[in-house]
Motif scaffolding. Structure first.
Motif, short mmCIF file in Angstrom:
data_model
loop_
_atom_site.label_atom_id
_atom_site.label_comp_id
_atom_site.label_asym_id
_atom_site.label_seq_id
_atom_site.Cartn_x
_atom_site.Cartn_y
_atom_site.Cartn_z
N ASP A 55 37.61 36.05 46.43
CA ASP A 55 38.56 36.53 47.42
C ASP A 55 38.22 35.90 48.78
OD1 ASP A 55 36.45 38.04 48.52
OD2 ASP A 55 37.19 39.95 47.77
N LYS A 56 38.98 36.28 49.81
CA LYS A 56 38.79 35.67 51.13
C LYS A 56 37.45 36.04 51.77
CE LYS A 56 43.46 34.48 52.61
NZ LYS A 56 43.84 34.16 51.24
N LYS A 57 36.83 37.11 51.29
CA LYS A 57 35.52 37.50 51.82
C LYS A 57 34.38 36.87 51.02
CE LYS A 57 36.80 41.85 53.98
NZ LYS A 57 36.74 43.32 53.91
N ASP A 58 34.74 35.87 50.20
CA ASP A 58 33.75 35.19 49.36
C ASP A 58 33.04 36.12 48.40
OD1 ASP A 58 34.31 32.59 50.04
OD2 ASP A 58 32.82 32.49 51.63
N ARG A 59 33.78 37.09 47.86
CA ARG A 59 33.27 37.91 46.76
C ARG A 59 33.76 37.23 45.49
NH1 ARG A 59 35.69 43.19 47.26
NH2 ARG A 59 34.41 43.72 45.47
N PHE A 60 32.84 37.04 44.56
CA PHE A 60 33.15 36.30 43.34
C PHE A 60 33.27 37.23 42.14
CE2 PHE A 60 31.63 33.19 46.24
CZ PHE A 60 32.29 32.03 45.92
N PHE A 61 34.15 36.83 41.21
CA PHE A 61 34.42 37.62 40.02
C PHE A 61 34.52 36.68 38.82
CE2 PHE A 61 36.28 39.67 43.66
CZ PHE A 61 36.06 41.03 43.49
N VAL A 62 34.05 37.16 37.67
CA VAL A 62 34.38 36.52 36.40
C VAL A 62 35.26 37.52 35.68
CG1 VAL A 62 33.56 35.78 34.13
CG2 VAL A 62 32.36 35.03 36.19
N ILE A 63 36.49 37.10 35.40
CA ILE A 63 37.45 37.94 34.68
C ILE A 63 37.50 37.41 33.25
CG2 ILE A 63 39.83 38.75 34.56
CD1 ILE A 63 40.05 38.14 37.58
N THR A 64 37.11 38.26 32.30
CA THR A 64 37.06 37.86 30.90
C THR A 64 38.17 38.59 30.15
OG1 THR A 64 34.68 37.52 31.05
CG2 THR A 64 35.59 37.76 28.84
N VAL A 65 39.06 37.80 29.54
CA VAL A 65 40.22 38.35 28.83
C VAL A 65 40.32 37.69 27.46
CG1 VAL A 65 41.44 38.72 31.02
CG2 VAL A 65 41.88 36.63 29.73
N GLU A 67 41.77 35.31 24.78
CA GLU A 67 42.15 33.94 25.09
C GLU A 67 43.65 33.70 25.31
OE1 GLU A 67 40.96 31.52 21.80
OE2 GLU A 67 42.25 32.60 20.40
N ARG A 68 44.51 34.46 24.65
CA ARG A 68 45.95 34.21 24.80
C ARG A 68 46.59 35.08 25.88
NH1 ARG A 68 44.92 34.52 19.62
NH2 ARG A 68 44.82 32.60 18.43
N ALA A 69 45.80 35.96 26.46
CA ALA A 69 46.34 36.89 27.47
C ALA A 69 46.63 36.14 28.77
CB ALA A 69 45.33 38.00 27.74
N SER A 70 47.56 36.68 29.54
CA SER A 70 47.83 36.05 30.83
C SER A 70 47.45 37.02 31.95
CB SER A 70 49.28 35.62 30.95
OG SER A 70 50.12 36.74 30.91
N VAL A 71 46.93 36.44 33.02
CA VAL A 71 46.50 37.21 34.19
C VAL A 71 47.36 36.76 35.36
CG1 VAL A 71 44.58 37.63 35.77
CG2 VAL A 71 44.13 37.33 33.32
N ASP A 72 47.96 37.72 36.05
CA ASP A 72 48.77 37.41 37.23
C ASP A 72 47.84 37.26 38.43
OD1 ASP A 72 50.43 37.26 39.40
OD2 ASP A 72 51.71 38.95 38.79
N LEU A 73 47.53 36.02 38.78
CA LEU A 73 46.58 35.78 39.87
C LEU A 73 47.10 36.23 41.22
CD1 LEU A 73 44.99 32.37 38.83
CD2 LEU A 73 43.95 34.64 38.76
N LYS A 74 48.40 36.48 41.32
CA LYS A 74 48.95 36.97 42.59
C LYS A 74 48.75 38.48 42.73
CE LYS A 74 52.56 33.49 43.19
NZ LYS A 74 52.71 32.76 41.93
N GLN A 75 48.49 39.17 41.61
CA GLN A 75 48.39 40.62 41.62
C GLN A 75 47.01 41.16 41.23
OE1 GLN A 75 50.87 42.62 42.68
NE2 GLN A 75 52.13 40.83 43.06
N VAL A 76 46.22 40.37 40.53
CA VAL A 76 44.99 40.89 39.93
C VAL A 76 44.00 41.44 40.96
CG1 VAL A 76 43.61 38.76 39.82
CG2 VAL A 76 43.36 40.52 38.03
N HIS A 77 44.07 40.95 42.20
CA HIS A 77 43.13 41.43 43.22
C HIS A 77 43.25 42.94 43.45
CE1 HIS A 77 46.84 40.66 45.49
NE2 HIS A 77 46.39 41.52 46.41
N LYS A 78 44.46 43.46 43.27
CA LYS A 78 44.69 44.89 43.47
C LYS A 78 43.96 45.71 42.41
CE LYS A 78 49.30 43.99 45.31
NZ LYS A 78 50.72 43.99 44.95
N ILE A 79 43.82 45.14 41.23
CA ILE A 79 43.20 45.84 40.10
C ILE A 79 41.68 45.76 40.17
CG2 ILE A 79 43.05 45.97 37.57
CD1 ILE A 79 45.82 44.48 37.57
N ILE A 80 41.15 44.59 40.54
CA ILE A 80 39.69 44.37 40.49
C ILE A 80 38.97 44.76 41.78
CG2 ILE A 80 39.93 42.59 38.72
CD1 ILE A 80 39.36 40.47 40.90
N GLY A 81 39.74 45.14 42.80
CA GLY A 81 39.10 45.56 44.04
C GLY A 81 38.74 44.42 44.98
#
Length: 168
Positions: A55-65, A67-81
């Motif tokens: 994120d913009k505060k340089d907090r890093f995440f590994v999101i593991t899903v 393999e065929r699932a899709s992640v909405d990168l425009k929205q996922v920040h709301k879910i992961i904090g």
């Protein structure tokens, strides 16, 4: 790889020390889900796709899903904090924190994140599988581990995984 990054053999030794059962199958290096699909018949369980984001505060995440699932990168920040929309982390940070190069991002990279710079997020749908598969720090093998053992491994590395519904 940074000099302190563990090798896959060191990862396996660590899993053994924790009493965690694991099996690994070597294969030609795979860089995409499409390339790895040929292995499905040989390796049961949930196969993973891993996103290394920040994120913009340089907090890093590994999101593991799965393999065929899709992640909405425009929205996922709301879910992961995350503090803002996320973008992909740089190959340099990936190497520094996880000890892996692009194409090899894996939940097992937690073993190299000794400074706890990365939050690990496991998708709820993926956690329906009894067995979860990921690269053992290199993309020329697939390691299978029980779902509960994966959580135990992450906790042993000092990471409290977030199990969240992050896929569409």
């Amino acid at each position: 790889m940074t000099s302190s990054a563990k090798t896959k053999d060191q990862l396996f030794a660590y899993l053994d020390e924790l009493g965690i059962s694991h099996t690994t199958k070597s294969h030609p290096p795979v860089f995409t889900v499409a390339e790895s699909e040929s292995l499905r018949d040989e390796i049961p369980g949930g196969h993973t796709k891993n996103l290394f984001v920040k994120d913009k505060k340089d907090r890093f995440f590994v999101i593991t899903v799965e393999e065929r699932a899709s992640v909405d990168l425009k929205q996922v920040h709301k879910i992961i904090g995350a503090s803002s929309r996320v973008s992909f982390g740089s190959p340099e940070k990936m190497l520094e924190y996880l000890g892996v190069v692009p194409g090899s991002v894996t939940v097992f990279g937690a073993v190299n994140d000794t400074g706890h710079q990365v939050t690990f997020v496991l998708d709820e749908d993926l956690m329906r599988y009894d067995i979860i598969n990921g690269h053992p720090l290199t993309n020329d093998a697939t390691t299978s581990i029980g779902r509960d053992d994966l959580i135990r491994f992450l906790k042993a590395t000092g990471h409290e995984p977030l199990v969240l519904k992050v896929t569409d």
